[in-house]
Design a protein around this motif. Sequence first.
Motif, mmCIF file in Angstrom:
data_model
loop_
_atom_site.group_PDB
_atom_site.id
_atom_site.type_symbol
_atom_site.label_atom_id
_atom_site.label_comp_id
_atom_site.label_asym_id
_atom_site.label_seq_id
_atom_site.Cartn_x
_atom_site.Cartn_y
_atom_site.Cartn_z
ATOM 1 N N LEU A 188 0.828 -1.200 0.000
ATOM 2 C CA LEU A 188 0.000 0.000 0.000
ATOM 3 C C LEU A 188 0.869 1.259 0.000
ATOM 4 O O LEU A 188 0.612 2.197 -0.749
ATOM 5 C CB LEU A 188 -0.942 0.009 1.200
ATOM 6 N N VAL A 189 1.915 1.259 0.812
ATOM 7 C CA VAL A 189 2.812 2.419 0.884
ATOM 8 C C VAL A 189 3.491 2.649 -0.459
ATOM 9 O O VAL A 189 3.590 3.790 -0.932
ATOM 10 C CB VAL A 189 3.854 2.239 2.011
ATOM 11 N N LEU A 190 3.952 1.576 -1.091
ATOM 12 C CA LEU A 190 4.600 1.718 -2.398
ATOM 13 C C LEU A 190 3.626 2.235 -3.447
ATOM 14 O O LEU A 190 3.990 3.052 -4.298
ATOM 15 C CB LEU A 190 5.193 0.382 -2.845
ATOM 16 N N PHE A 191 2.379 1.788 -3.398
ATOM 17 C CA PHE A 191 1.378 2.282 -4.341
ATOM 18 C C PHE A 191 1.135 3.774 -4.150
ATOM 19 O O PHE A 191 1.141 4.545 -5.110
ATOM 20 C CB PHE A 191 0.062 1.524 -4.202
ATOM 21 N N VAL A 192 0.938 4.191 -2.904
ATOM 22 C CA VAL A 192 0.646 5.600 -2.622
ATOM 23 C C VAL A 192 1.820 6.488 -3.022
ATOM 24 O O VAL A 192 1.628 7.609 -3.486
ATOM 25 C CB VAL A 192 0.286 5.783 -1.136
ATOM 26 N N ALA A 193 3.035 5.978 -2.891
ATOM 27 C CA ALA A 193 4.221 6.758 -3.238
ATOM 28 C C ALA A 193 4.538 6.727 -4.732
ATOM 29 O O ALA A 193 5.393 7.482 -5.185
ATOM 30 C CB ALA A 193 5.422 6.240 -2.456
ATOM 31 N N SER A 194 3.842 5.898 -5.488
ATOM 32 C CA SER A 194 4.149 5.756 -6.911
ATOM 33 C C SER A 194 3.316 6.696 -7.771
ATOM 34 O O SER A 194 2.355 7.318 -7.315
ATOM 35 C CB SER A 194 3.885 4.312 -7.355
#
Length: 46
Positions: free
Chosen positions: A13-19
């Motif tokens: 989820l964190v990687l998605f939001v930061a992408s």
Amino acid sequence: MPRLADIDEISSLVLFVASDDAGYSTGVEFVADGGNLLGPVPAAKS
């Protein structure tokens, strides 16, 4: 879901939001609580 989240679940989820893929999702709150905000699950009837 009476369990804690796996590291992979939260980090995804964190990687998605930061992408850049999350560019259209501005101003949104992502809740990663496994459904705890829904309250207790009723017991199944036999």
